[in-house]
Design an enzyme around this catalytic site. Structure first.
Site, PDB file in Angstrom:
ATOM      1  N   HIS A   1     -65.436  11.722  39.354  1.00 52.73           N
ATOM      2  CA  HIS A   1     -65.268  10.507  40.150  1.00 52.73           C
ATOM      3  C   HIS A   1     -65.333  10.802  41.638  1.00 52.73           C
ATOM      4  CE1 HIS A   1     -63.382   6.872  41.863  1.00 52.73           C
ATOM      5  NE2 HIS A   1     -64.025   6.293  40.864  1.00 52.73           N
TER       6      HIS A   1
ATOM      7  N   GLU B   1     -57.525  29.328  37.489  1.00 51.46           N
ATOM      8  CA  GLU B   1     -57.862  30.196  36.362  1.00 51.46           C
ATOM      9  C   GLU B   1     -59.010  31.133  36.714  1.00 51.46           C
ATOM     10  OE1 GLU B   1     -58.048  28.204  32.601  1.00 51.46           O
ATOM     11  OE2 GLU B   1     -55.953  27.570  32.749  1.00 51.46           O
TER      12      GLU B   1
ATOM     13  N   LYS C   1     -73.340   4.363  42.580  1.00 58.93           N
ATOM     14  CA  LYS C   1     -73.042   5.797  42.596  1.00 58.93           C
ATOM     15  C   LYS C   1     -74.273   6.634  42.236  1.00 58.93           C
ATOM     16  CE  LYS C   1     -68.223   5.037  41.179  1.00 58.93           C
ATOM     17  NZ  LYS C   1     -67.216   5.267  40.117  1.00 58.93           N
TER      18      LYS C   1
END
Length: 333
Positions: free
Chosen positions: A263, A108, A304
């Site tokens: 993620h 886009e 993380k």
């Protein structure tokens, strides 16, 4: 009701307290002459999500002060709306170092170099829009001729990459295709509005995860029918991302929305016991166990995010929140 019961009830309301907490809750003082820096600073003392946004601003400033490599991740709707132009600003001015988005975000952004996206309505009649060849994302309309143009642009790029790799004998990677798409935007009049173009121009890595989704995936489907040996090495992008993360002294992650971009970035950061700084902006609900809903404490449990206070989730819609974060964290310096 006897007097003893009334007194007992009264004590429940007037329970003695301790001064637990930090600082005074207050809002910006509009009686004074407007000061942008103080206005943004006031978010920290406002409470609720404003305080989280204030913390996010401080974390971004800290990322930059400590020369962290800043990874910006975002879902495709950020390419659909005007946030795309703010992302372009950051990349054009080399204020971020690495980009991860989804296929919709990439395509886009590219499509807008051909034709504008238009104001629409959340309540528009979908069947009537379909009759008129208009696609709707929220309250944004995208006439289908934009996608018809992209089919040729994408197919030409796929053919170019395919032919080059047939000659060299090398396996095609998603990185090759994204870089070729960025390079091929050089011929577009509105190229400088595109973050894909500026990633190419400034040699800033742009990974699209997964590349075989959306309109690009459609075109790959038909391209493979004509070229049965067409294949893409998906492992290369994982290797590239992990190698990059491991090679940086400090990592700062700013992630708009959830899904694969979030993620993919945070999972890579497990290789180094977490990103040093983390800012999430999304509306995901933790109770559903989704990737978007996961807060920074959950990320810490996986390794993380770093196990300190240099991380925050701002619960809110990114088209409202992110411009404030950029104005305060990047523009005012």
């Amino acid at each position: 009701m006897d007097k003893t019961s009334v007194e007992k009830a009264k004590k429940q309301f007037l329970k003695k307290s301790k001064e637990i907490g930090r600082g005074k809750i207050s809002g910006y003082d509009f009686d004074k002459p407007f000061d942008a820096e103080k206005f943004f600073e006031a978010y920290k003392d406002t409470g609720f999500q404003a305080t989280n946004l204030g913390k996010a601003i401080d974390i971004v400033k800290e990322m930059r002060k400590n020369n962290s490599s800043i990874i910006l991740g975002f879902t495709s709707n950020m390419g659909t709306c005007g946030i795309r132009d703010i992302i372009t600003y950051l990349i054009k001015n080399k204020l971020v170092n690495f980009i991860v988005t989804s296929t919709g975000g990439l395509e886009e952004d590219i499509i807008k170099t051909y034709g504008n996206f238009l104001h629409g309505d959340f309540e528009a009649d979908g069947a009537k829009l379909r009759e008129n060849g208009v696609n709707r994302t929220g309250n944004i309309f995208v006439p289908n001729d934009r996608y018809i143009w992209y089919e040729k642009f994408c197919n030409d790029t796929l053919k170019q990459v395919y032919d080059e790799h047939k000659k060299s004998g090398k396996i095609i990677t998603g990185i090759d295709i994204v870089q070729a798409l960025g390079k091929n935007l050089e011929k577009m009049e509105k190229k400088e509005e595109s973050f894909t173009y500026w990633c190419h121009k400034n040699n800033i890595p742009l990974l699209c995860e997964p590349l075989n989704d959306g309109a690009t995936g459609d075109h790959m489907y038909f391209f493979k029918k004509d070229h049965p040996d067409f294949a893409i090495d998906m492992v290369k992008e994982v290797e590239f991302m992990y190698d990059y993360v491991l090679d940086q002294e400090k990592i700062g992650a700013i992630i708009l929305g959830g899904a694969v971009p979030k993620h993919f970035i945070m999972n890579a950061c497990m290789t180094r016991e977490g990103a040093d700084y983390t800012v999430y902006i999304n509306t995901g609900y933790e109770g559903e166990g989704s990737n978007a809903g996961a807060n920074t404490n959950e990320a810490k449990s996986w390794g993380k995010a770093a196990p300190d206070s240099n991380n925050v989730k701002v619960w809110g819609e990114a088209s409202i929140i992110f411009p404030i974060l950029v104005a305060a964290g990047f523009k005012l310096d």
